[in-house]
Design an enzyme around this catalytic site. Structure first.
Site: not given
Ligand code: F6R
Length: 253
Positions: A66, A135, A137, A142
């Site tokens: 992403d 959440n 994702h 989402e």
């Molecule tokens: C980032 C991504 C997100 C993160 C998720 C957890 O490339 O794909 O799904 O893996 O938001 O983020 P952290 O590791 O910062 O808790």
């Protein structure tokens, strides 16, 4: 089954070793890369270990999950900058082999279609690394995202923007939208390692365990994947029953 490790450093050790094994057995492996706090110790250990072993990374291919819409690759908070900082600046990575969505693409929809297609042109993802949002994702898919989604533009939830505000300056505005690989793109990966660390991830892991597959909790789709490992530290596992926790650190196979 959840694979429980004592702490983030033992997880980093394990995932880094898994990556290194993959690259040794297939130097042109296609890696699905994630960003975020969870991945930082893993990439740091991988860089160290690859350096010690003088691993040749020149054939490695990667596709990030992403990128924020509106942030160019030079923006310090872009995921392109994150990847340079944590991985690409080391070890002679060949940048032309490492792909991220372009948050400043002129036609975002067209760009998304091309990005999914490019993954397929490279033979698909061999090993996908995933973190998980509080959440549920994965990527930036989402709650409510269709399971058959491909790369698309997403409006980030308030929860995600608050969670990610820790990566931005105090009064900076977290981008409202992002490009993300879709849930079907993720499910197409041949192997998936999802990593969750810290007590803030404990409630969503308990939700994963307690619920059937539902679009309301996007990562429950992984229950349908034939080759997924959920790797968790003790803090994130604190709300899981012992019966679903495996604590033996087996060698990576
Ligand atoms: C980032 C991504 C997100 C993160 C998720 C957890 O490339 O794909 O799904 O893996 O938001 O983020 P952290 O590791 O910062 O808790």
């Amino acid at each position: 089954m959840f694979h429980i490790f004592p702490d983030t450093s033992s997880i980093a050790e394990y995932v880094s070793a898994a990556l290194i094994d993959k690259i040794k057995s297939k130097p042109g492996v296609v890696l699905g890369a994630a960003t975020g706090g969870t991945m930082e110790p893993i990439y740091a250990r991988f860089v160290q270990q690859a350096h010690q072993e003088r691993l040749d990374l020149s054939q490695l291919i990667s596709f990030n999950l992403d990128e924020y819409v509106g942030l160019g690759a030079d923006h310090p908070k872009s995921y392109a900058a994150y990847m340079r900082e944590h991985l690409f600046n080391y070890l002679g990575f060949n940048e032309s082999r490492h792909h991220l969505p372009d948050g400043q693409a002129k036609n975002l929809e067209e760009h998304c279609v091309e990005y999914s297609a490019k993954v397929q042109q490279h033979g698909g993802i061999d090993l996908q690394l995933l973190g998980v949002g509080s959440n549920g994702h994965i990527g930036f898919n989402e709650p409510g995202t269709a399971f058959d989604s491909r790369c698309h533009v997403v409006q980030l939830s308030e929860r995600t923007r608050i969670d990610n505000s820790r990566f931005f300056a105090k009064n900076a505005i977290v981008p409202a939208s992002a490009i993300t690989m879709g849930l079907q793109d993720i499910m197409d990966a041949r192997e998936i390692l999802l990593i969750a660390t810290g007590e803030s991830k404990a409630p969503i892991l308990a939700e994963y365990y307690q619920n059937d597959i539902t679009e309301a909790i996007p990562f429950t789709v992984l229950k349908r994947h034939p080759n997924v490992k959920i790797i968790v530290d003790e803090a994130a596992a604190s709300l899981l029953p012992d019966s679903v926790c495996k604590r033996t650190i087996e060698a990576y196979v």
